[in-house]
Scaffold this active site. Structure first.
Site, PDB file in Angstrom:
ATOM      1  NE  ARG A 169      -2.056  -0.493   3.895  1.00  0.00           N
ATOM      2  CZ  ARG A 169      -2.662  -0.054   5.005  1.00  0.00           C
ATOM      3  NH1 ARG A 169      -1.964   0.408   5.993  1.00  0.00           N
ATOM      4  NH2 ARG A 169      -3.932  -0.073   5.145  1.00  0.00           N
ATOM      5  CD  GLU A 306      -4.550   6.970   6.267  1.00  0.00           C
ATOM      6  OE1 GLU A 306      -3.982   6.410   7.222  1.00  0.00           O
ATOM      7  OE2 GLU A 306      -4.155   8.036   5.764  1.00  0.00           O
ATOM      8  CB  SER A 309      -5.341  11.774   6.546  1.00  0.00           C
ATOM      9  OG  SER A 309      -5.054  10.491   7.039  1.00  0.00           O
ATOM     10  NE  ARG A 357      -2.274   3.673   0.885  1.00  0.00           N
ATOM     11  CZ  ARG A 357      -1.932   4.029   2.105  1.00  0.00           C
ATOM     12  NH1 ARG A 357      -2.871   4.379   2.968  1.00  0.00           N
ATOM     13  NH2 ARG A 357      -0.673   4.019   2.472  1.00  0.00           N
TER      14      ARG A 357
HETATM   15  P1  ATP Z   1      -0.204   5.500   6.024  1.00  0.00           P
HETATM   16  O1  ATP Z   1      -0.467   5.674   7.507  1.00  0.00           O
HETATM   17  O2  ATP Z   1      -1.062   4.471   5.380  1.00  0.00           O
HETATM   18  O3  ATP Z   1       1.258   5.367   5.697  1.00  0.00           O
HETATM   19  P2  ATP Z   1      -0.374   8.340   5.986  1.00  0.00           P
HETATM   20  O4  ATP Z   1      -1.352   8.572   7.098  1.00  0.00           O
HETATM   21  O5  ATP Z   1       1.081   8.494   6.249  1.00  0.00           O
HETATM   22  O6  ATP Z   1      -0.644   6.892   5.345  1.00  0.00           O
HETATM   23  P3  ATP Z   1      -1.261  10.773   4.821  1.00  0.00           P
HETATM   24  O7  ATP Z   1      -0.118  11.645   5.123  1.00  0.00           O
HETATM   25  O8  ATP Z   1      -2.465  10.844   5.662  1.00  0.00           O
HETATM   26  O9  ATP Z   1      -0.754   9.258   4.739  1.00  0.00           O
HETATM   27  O10 ATP Z   1      -1.608  10.975   3.259  1.00  0.00           O
HETATM   28  C1  ATP Z   1      -2.949  11.060   2.756  1.00  0.00           C
HETATM   29  C2  ATP Z   1      -3.271   9.894   1.847  1.00  0.00           C
HETATM   30  O11 ATP Z   1      -2.262   9.734   0.849  1.00  0.00           O
HETATM   31  C3  ATP Z   1      -3.304   8.553   2.542  1.00  0.00           C
HETATM   32  O12 ATP Z   1      -4.547   8.333   3.153  1.00  0.00           O
HETATM   33  C4  ATP Z   1      -3.042   7.587   1.404  1.00  0.00           C
HETATM   34  O13 ATP Z   1      -4.208   7.345   0.649  1.00  0.00           O
HETATM   35  C5  ATP Z   1      -2.090   8.358   0.523  1.00  0.00           C
HETATM   36  N1  ATP Z   1      -0.696   7.957   0.777  1.00  0.00           N
HETATM   37  C6  ATP Z   1       0.112   8.390   1.763  1.00  0.00           C
HETATM   38  N2  ATP Z   1       1.330   7.828   1.678  1.00  0.00           N
HETATM   39  C7  ATP Z   1       1.298   7.016   0.597  1.00  0.00           C
HETATM   40  C8  ATP Z   1       2.260   6.170  -0.039  1.00  0.00           C
HETATM   41  N3  ATP Z   1       3.509   6.067   0.408  1.00  0.00           N
HETATM   42  N4  ATP Z   1       1.880   5.489  -1.143  1.00  0.00           N
HETATM   43  C9  ATP Z   1       0.633   5.617  -1.619  1.00  0.00           C
HETATM   44  N5  ATP Z   1      -0.313   6.398  -1.083  1.00  0.00           N
HETATM   45  C10 ATP Z   1      -0.001   7.102   0.013  1.00  0.00           C
HETATM   46 MG    MG Z   2      -3.112   9.533   7.142  1.00  0.00          MG
END
Ligand code: ATP
Ligand code: MG
Length: 383
Positions: A169, A306, A309, A357
Site C-alpha cells: 500500500r 486508509e 486523511s 490506493r
Molecule cells: P499511512 O499511515 O497508510 O502510511 P499516511 O497517514 O502516512 O498513510 P497521509 O499523510 O495521511 O498518509 O496521506 C494522505 C493519503 O495519501 C493517505 O490516506 C493515502 O491514501 C495516501 N498515501 C500516503 N502515503 C502514501 C504512499 N507512500 N503510497 C501511496 N499512497 C499514500
Molecule cells: Mg493519514
C-alpha cells in the site's frame, strides 16, 4: 497476395509484430467482437524480436516483478489496460465533481525548501548551491491559498515519500487528490463535502466504464451517504485497548474494517476525532477546544484501508505556533507559510486522498504498484 502467401507471411511472423492488414470485414459468430477481417494483403511495419521477455496473450500469469520489469508489454494486456481506463474515468470524475462545486484547480510547487510532515520521509535533492526537498504533500500551499481568499481549491498531483518499508500500500511516488475549503463551520462540514464528492465520482466512474464495456464497472461500489462516522474511542474499544491513544497499524485498520462491515454493514466509513497524541507532528491539525487531547482530524477508510486523511486546520496563529513548538518544529523555516496567518486567515479544512490506493481497491488489485503505469518504490527506479 494469394492465400498461401498470406498464410506463410503470418506463420513466420513473431508475436507482437506490428502489421498493416487490408481486407474485408465480415460478421463472425466465433470472433470475440462479432467481426473478423479476411486479409487480402499484409505489410509488416515492425517485426518483434523473439522470444518475448513477457508473454502478452499467455494465460499463465507472470510474477509482478517480471511484469513491472517489462511493463510496456504488460500494459498491452486488455485486463491491465482496463485498470488505466478506470483510473482515467476516476480522475475525470473527481475533477468534474470539484468543478461542479465551484472549486479552483491549483498546482503547487513540488520542489520545496521545507517539508510539511517532518524529515523522516523526505527526499532531498541538490538545488544549485542549496538543499531542497520533493513535496510530500501540497498541505502548506493549499492552506496559503485559502489565505489568498481562494475559498475552495483542489489539486491532483504527485506526492513523494521516502517510504523505506516494502508494503502493498506504499510507493514512493503517488498521486494525491487534495482539497481545502475556507470558512468551514467544523470537521463535519469537511466530511460531508468529501463523502459527497467521492460518491459522485464513483457513480460517474461506474457509468463511464459501463458505457465502454469495461467489466471493472461492476466492481465500483455505490457509496450511500452519509456513511458511518466511528469515533476514535469506539475504534480503540474494538481493538481492545481503550484510551491507549496509539496510532492505527495495518492490522488494526483491517480489524476495524471487519467490525465496520459486520456491525455497520459499511465498506466506506470515517474514523473521527484522532487523539492529539497520534497527530503530535501534524502541527497544522486543529486540537479540539473542549478537549485538547483530541483533534478535529479524521480518516476515510475503505474495507480496512486508509484512503484519506483530513480535518480542520489550525487557523489561529498563536495556537499554530504553540503546536509547532510542541512538535519541535522551528517556525523560522516557515515564514512564507505563516505570513497569511498574520494578515487574515479564515477557518478552513480539507483532505488528502491517495488516488493509487483508491484505484487499487476499486480494481481489486493485490498490490498498489499495479495501479500506476511505472511505479516507484524503495527498490524500483525503472522502467
Ligand atoms: P499511512 O499511515 O497508510 O502510511 P499516511 O497517514 O502516512 O498513510 P497521509 O499523510 O495521511 O498518509 O496521506 C494522505 C493519503 O495519501 C493517505 O490516506 C493515502 O491514501 C495516501 N498515501 C500516503 N502515503 C502514501 C504512499 N507512500 N503510497 C501511496 N499512497 C499514500
Ligand atoms: Mg493519514
Amino acid at each position: 497476395m494469394t492465400a498461401p502467401e498470406l498464410f506463410a507471411a503470418f506463420a513466420e511472423l513473431p508475436r507482437e509484430s506490428v502489421v498493416e492488414v487490408e481486407g474485408t470485414v465480415r460478421r463472425s459468430e466465433k470472433a470475440q467482437r462479432g467481426v473478423e477481417l479476411a486479409p487480402a494483403s499484409v505489410r509488416v511495419l515492425t517485426r518483434a524480436g523473439s522470444p518475448l521477455p513477457l508473454g502478452v496473450v499467455d494465460k499463465v500469469g507472470a510474477e509482478l516483478d517480471t511484469r513491472l520489469n517489462h511493463r510496456v508489454l504488460d500494459l498491452r494486456k486488455p485486463a491491465v489496460r482496463a485498470v488505466f481506463e478506470l483510473r482515467t474515468a476516476l480522475l475525470a470524475s473527481f475533477r468534474a465533481a470539484f468543478l461542479d462545486r465551484d472549486f479552483l484547480e491549483i498546482e503547487t510547487p513540488k520542489i520545496l525548501r521545507q517539508g510539511a510532515e517532518g524529515g523522516a520521509t523526505l527526499f532531498g535533492l541538490d538545488y544549485f548551491d542549496a538543499r531542497a526537498y520533493l513535496a510530500q504533500s501540497p498541505q502548506l500551499y493549499k492552506q496559503m491559498l485559502i489565505g489568498a481568499g481562494f475559498e475552495r481549491v483542489f489539486e491532483i498531483a504527485p506526492a513523494f515519500r521516502a517510504e523505506p518499508s516494502d508494503t502493498i500500500r506504499h510507493i514512493t511516488e503517488f498521486t494525491s487528490l487534495d482539497a481545502e475549503v475556507g470558512f468551514v463551520e467544523g470537521a463535519e462540514e469537511v466530511r460531508a463535502l468529501l463523502e459527497g464528492i467521492v460518491a459522485d465520482a464513483l457513480r460517474a466512474t461506474r457509468a463511464t466504464l459501463a458505457a465502454r464495456g469495461n467489466s471493472l464497472a461492476e466492481r465500483i461500489p455505490e457509496m450511500r451517504v452519509p456513511i458511518p462516522r466511528i469515533p476514535f474511542p469506539q475504534v480503540e474499544e474494538w481493538l481492545g485497548r481503550p484510551g491507549s491513544e496509539q496510532d492505527l497499524g495495518t492490522e488494526d485498520e483491517k480489524t476495524v474494517g471487519e467490525r465496520a462491515a459486520r456491525e455497520l454493514g459499511a465498506d466506506f466509513y470515517f474514523i473521527t476525532d484522532f487523539p492529539t497524541a497520534v497527530k503530535a507532528h501534524t502541527f497544522y491539525a486543529q486540537r479540539q477546544d473542549a478537549d485538547p487531547t483530541r483533534t478535529h482530524y479524521f480518516d476515510l477508510d475503505f474495507r480496512g484501508l486508509e484512503i484519506t486523511s483530513g480535518g480542520l486546520r489550525e487557523h489561529r496563529l498563536e495556537r499554530l505556533l504553540a503546536n509547532m513548538e510542541a512538535a519541535g518544529v522551528n517556525p523560522a523555516g516557515f515564514e512564507g507559510y505563516l505570513e497569511p496567518f498574520r494578515y487574515g486567515m479564515p477557518p478552513h479544512g480539507g483532505w488528502g486522498l491517495g488516488i493509487d490506493r483508491l484505484v487499487q481497491v476499486l480494481a481489486g488489485l493485490p498490490n498498489i504498484r499495479e495501479a500506476r503505469l511505472f511505479p516507484r518504490d524503495r527498490y524500483r527506479l525503472e522502467p
